[in-house]
Design a protein around this motif. Sequence first.
Motif, PDB file in Angstrom:
ATOM      1  N   ILE A 126       0.836  -1.207   0.000  1.00  0.00           N
ATOM      2  CA  ILE A 126       0.000   0.000   0.000  1.00  0.00           C
ATOM      3  C   ILE A 126       0.869   1.255   0.000  1.00  0.00           C
ATOM      4  CG2 ILE A 126      -1.648   1.337   1.384  1.00  0.00           C
ATOM      5  CD1 ILE A 126      -2.865  -1.367   2.241  1.00  0.00           C
ATOM      6  N   THR A 127       1.984   1.219   0.733  1.00  0.00           N
ATOM      7  CA  THR A 127       2.927   2.350   0.717  1.00  0.00           C
ATOM      8  C   THR A 127       3.465   2.580  -0.685  1.00  0.00           C
ATOM      9  OG1 THR A 127       3.588   1.901   3.006  1.00  0.00           O
ATOM     10  CG2 THR A 127       5.080   3.254   1.680  1.00  0.00           C
ATOM     11  N   ALA A 128       3.842   1.483  -1.344  1.00  0.00           N
ATOM     12  CA  ALA A 128       4.349   1.583  -2.715  1.00  0.00           C
ATOM     13  C   ALA A 128       3.284   2.143  -3.649  1.00  0.00           C
ATOM     14  CB  ALA A 128       4.806   0.206  -3.197  1.00  0.00           C
ATOM     15  N   ILE A 129       2.038   1.671  -3.493  1.00  0.00           N
ATOM     16  CA  ILE A 129       0.936   2.158  -4.327  1.00  0.00           C
ATOM     17  C   ILE A 129       0.747   3.657  -4.136  1.00  0.00           C
ATOM     18  CG2 ILE A 129      -1.567   2.068  -4.660  1.00  0.00           C
ATOM     19  CD1 ILE A 129      -1.430  -0.902  -3.899  1.00  0.00           C
ATOM     20  N   SER A 130       0.785   4.097  -2.877  1.00  0.00           N
ATOM     21  CA  SER A 130       0.575   5.522  -2.579  1.00  0.00           C
ATOM     22  C   SER A 130       1.646   6.388  -3.219  1.00  0.00           C
ATOM     23  CB  SER A 130       0.568   5.739  -1.059  1.00  0.00           C
ATOM     24  OG  SER A 130      -0.440   4.969  -0.445  1.00  0.00           O
ATOM     25  N   LEU A 131       2.903   5.961  -3.113  1.00  0.00           N
ATOM     26  CA  LEU A 131       4.000   6.742  -3.698  1.00  0.00           C
ATOM     27  C   LEU A 131       3.909   6.767  -5.226  1.00  0.00           C
ATOM     28  CD1 LEU A 131       6.956   5.582  -1.420  1.00  0.00           C
ATOM     29  CD2 LEU A 131       5.866   7.823  -1.441  1.00  0.00           C
ATOM     30  N   SER A 163       9.653  -7.043   3.258  1.00  0.00           N
ATOM     31  CA  SER A 163       8.969  -7.404   2.019  1.00  0.00           C
ATOM     32  C   SER A 163       9.866  -7.515   0.800  1.00  0.00           C
ATOM     33  CB  SER A 163       7.895  -6.338   1.727  1.00  0.00           C
ATOM     34  OG  SER A 163       8.516  -5.068   1.522  1.00  0.00           O
ATOM     35  N   SER A 164      11.121  -7.075   0.888  1.00  0.00           N
ATOM     36  CA  SER A 164      12.084  -6.950  -0.224  1.00  0.00           C
ATOM     37  C   SER A 164      11.753  -5.771  -1.132  1.00  0.00           C
ATOM     38  CB  SER A 164      12.161  -8.237  -1.074  1.00  0.00           C
ATOM     39  OG  SER A 164      11.089  -8.354  -1.998  1.00  0.00           O
ATOM     40  N   LEU A 165      10.758  -4.953  -0.774  1.00  0.00           N
ATOM     41  CA  LEU A 165      10.347  -3.826  -1.611  1.00  0.00           C
ATOM     42  C   LEU A 165      11.055  -2.543  -1.167  1.00  0.00           C
ATOM     43  CD1 LEU A 165       6.494  -4.558  -1.759  1.00  0.00           C
ATOM     44  CD2 LEU A 165       8.333  -5.487  -3.183  1.00  0.00           C
ATOM     45  N   THR A 166      12.318  -2.417  -1.507  1.00  0.00           N
ATOM     46  CA  THR A 166      13.088  -1.228  -1.124  1.00  0.00           C
ATOM     47  C   THR A 166      12.871  -0.061  -2.088  1.00  0.00           C
ATOM     48  OG1 THR A 166      14.990  -2.006  -2.399  1.00  0.00           O
ATOM     49  CG2 THR A 166      14.915  -2.627  -0.088  1.00  0.00           C
ATOM     50  N   GLY A 167      12.358  -0.346  -3.256  1.00  0.00           N
ATOM     51  CA  GLY A 167      12.372   0.615  -4.351  1.00  0.00           C
ATOM     52  C   GLY A 167      11.568   1.890  -4.211  1.00  0.00           C
ATOM     53  N   PRO A 168      10.278   1.827  -3.808  1.00  0.00           N
ATOM     54  CA  PRO A 168       9.420   3.025  -3.897  1.00  0.00           C
ATOM     55  C   PRO A 168       9.973   4.259  -3.198  1.00  0.00           C
ATOM     56  CG  PRO A 168       8.099   1.077  -3.501  1.00  0.00           C
ATOM     57  CD  PRO A 168       9.524   0.636  -3.391  1.00  0.00           C
ATOM     58  N   ILE A 169      10.457   4.122  -1.961  1.00  0.00           N
ATOM     59  CA  ILE A 169      10.959   5.291  -1.221  1.00  0.00           C
ATOM     60  C   ILE A 169      12.237   5.814  -1.858  1.00  0.00           C
ATOM     61  CG2 ILE A 169      11.783   6.112   1.022  1.00  0.00           C
ATOM     62  CD1 ILE A 169      10.062   3.977   2.338  1.00  0.00           C
ATOM     63  N   ILE A 170      13.106   4.903  -2.276  1.00  0.00           N
ATOM     64  CA  ILE A 170      14.374   5.307  -2.896  1.00  0.00           C
ATOM     65  C   ILE A 170      14.123   6.013  -4.226  1.00  0.00           C
ATOM     66  CG2 ILE A 170      16.515   4.441  -3.931  1.00  0.00           C
ATOM     67  CD1 ILE A 170      16.484   2.229  -1.813  1.00  0.00           C
ATOM     68  N   ILE A 171      13.213   5.491  -5.026  1.00  0.00           N
ATOM     69  CA  ILE A 171      12.892   6.128  -6.315  1.00  0.00           C
ATOM     70  C   ILE A 171      12.367   7.534  -6.101  1.00  0.00           C
ATOM     71  CG2 ILE A 171      11.291   6.042  -8.265  1.00  0.00           C
ATOM     72  CD1 ILE A 171      11.560   2.995  -8.214  1.00  0.00           C
ATOM     73  N   THR A 172      11.483   7.707  -5.104  1.00  0.00           N
ATOM     74  CA  THR A 172      10.956   9.045  -4.803  1.00  0.00           C
ATOM     75  C   THR A 172      12.085   9.990  -4.417  1.00  0.00           C
ATOM     76  OG1 THR A 172       8.879   8.051  -4.030  1.00  0.00           O
ATOM     77  CG2 THR A 172       9.334  10.326  -3.354  1.00  0.00           C
ATOM     78  N   VAL A 249      -4.380  -0.717  -9.348  1.00  0.00           N
ATOM     79  CA  VAL A 249      -5.617  -1.378  -8.912  1.00  0.00           C
ATOM     80  C   VAL A 249      -5.341  -2.849  -8.599  1.00  0.00           C
ATOM     81  CG1 VAL A 249      -7.938  -2.078  -9.612  1.00  0.00           C
ATOM     82  CG2 VAL A 249      -7.108   0.211 -10.184  1.00  0.00           C
ATOM     83  N   PHE A 250      -4.555  -3.485  -9.447  1.00  0.00           N
ATOM     84  CA  PHE A 250      -4.202  -4.886  -9.261  1.00  0.00           C
ATOM     85  C   PHE A 250      -3.439  -5.083  -7.950  1.00  0.00           C
ATOM     86  CE2 PHE A 250      -1.076  -8.359 -10.143  1.00  0.00           C
ATOM     87  CZ  PHE A 250      -1.989  -9.404 -10.195  1.00  0.00           C
ATOM     88  N   LEU A 251      -2.471  -4.223  -7.677  1.00  0.00           N
ATOM     89  CA  LEU A 251      -1.682  -4.320  -6.446  1.00  0.00           C
ATOM     90  C   LEU A 251      -2.543  -4.067  -5.213  1.00  0.00           C
ATOM     91  CD1 LEU A 251       1.610  -2.510  -7.522  1.00  0.00           C
ATOM     92  CD2 LEU A 251       1.312  -4.951  -7.077  1.00  0.00           C
ATOM     93  N   LEU A 252      -3.508  -3.154  -5.339  1.00  0.00           N
ATOM     94  CA  LEU A 252      -4.414  -2.880  -4.218  1.00  0.00           C
ATOM     95  C   LEU A 252      -5.236  -4.126  -3.893  1.00  0.00           C
ATOM     96  CD1 LEU A 252      -5.509  -0.826  -2.215  1.00  0.00           C
ATOM     97  CD2 LEU A 252      -7.173  -0.109  -3.940  1.00  0.00           C
ATOM     98  N   CYS A 253      -5.674  -4.837  -4.929  1.00  0.00           N
ATOM     99  CA  CYS A 253      -6.421  -6.085  -4.724  1.00  0.00           C
ATOM    100  C   CYS A 253      -5.543  -7.125  -4.018  1.00  0.00           C
ATOM    101  CB  CYS A 253      -6.920  -6.639  -6.058  1.00  0.00           C
ATOM    102  SG  CYS A 253      -8.181  -5.628  -6.857  1.00  0.00           S
ATOM    103  N   ILE A 254      -4.253  -7.182  -4.395  1.00  0.00           N
ATOM    104  CA  ILE A 254      -3.327  -8.119  -3.745  1.00  0.00           C
ATOM    105  C   ILE A 254      -3.175  -7.766  -2.267  1.00  0.00           C
ATOM    106  CG2 ILE A 254      -0.953  -8.967  -3.663  1.00  0.00           C
ATOM    107  CD1 ILE A 254      -0.782  -8.510  -6.652  1.00  0.00           C
ATOM    108  N   ALA A 255      -3.044  -6.464  -1.975  1.00  0.00           N
ATOM    109  CA  ALA A 255      -2.876  -6.019  -0.582  1.00  0.00           C
ATOM    110  C   ALA A 255      -4.089  -6.408   0.253  1.00  0.00           C
ATOM    111  CB  ALA A 255      -2.653  -4.508  -0.546  1.00  0.00           C
TER     112      ALA A 255
END
Length: 261
Positions: A126-131, A163-172, A249-255
């Motif tokens: 959800i954090t990744a989706i928001s960013l 989660s291994s999801l380091t990307g969203p904050i770093i990309i921002t 939308v797809f990722l939100l459904c997964i969350a």
Amino acid sequence: MDLSHVHLVWLLPPEFAHASVWLWLGLGLVFMLGGTVKGVLGVGLPLVVVPLLSLMLPTPTAIALVAAPVLVSNLWQTYDSRASRHNLYRFWPLIVSLLLSTLITVPLTLQLPATVLNVMMAVAVITAISLMAFNPKVHIAKRWERWAGAAVGTLSGAMGGVSSLTGPIIITFLMALQLKREEFIGTISVIYLFGAAPLYAALWWYGRLELSHIVVSVVAMAPMALGLSLGKRVRTRVSEVLFRRILLVFLLCIAVALLSK
């Protein structure tokens, strides 16, 4: 009993020792979908693959299975980038804090119940989706860059350890620095590598990443490559804005599915 099956079982993780054909088919489709997203957007492989696999497998196993694609792709991009040494010098506070935060977070999260890990994975998605959806416009002054980088590395390491999801904050953060395209690619690959290496090293140390996981991860690179090829074709025919919206939308459904798992 099929003797060939007996000889091959030791090559597979425990979750796959008696897996049905449907689990293998699902694994292939998930990696192909992740490759397709990366082919269209240039990023997003772990963002798609890890949450989807977490619906079928324990979260630490899902993270372990993306080891080969993540490490190989970032090793190659780091080697191919001429700006690697400069990136190491400029972003060392981010890289060091990312590495330390990851090493601290992994053993803590491995002690948590599966339901809690699913919730934390859902929060990370959800954090990744928001960013990605709001794409916040921020400007970081040069004198604050290293301090901001250290904070970003700490947050990203904690998020990556879960989660291994380091990307969203770093990309921002990197977008706020307004790096040129080639410098951005070189920088993100170096940072991703220094985030992925301690993550998988820690998983290996604590027995959550074994040779059998690496075998499956290497095999999964085949459908991922197929997805990459498909994604490049989709990129020329579908608007990136539309594709990004569908993905969100797809990722939100997964969350939501992870929260209810």
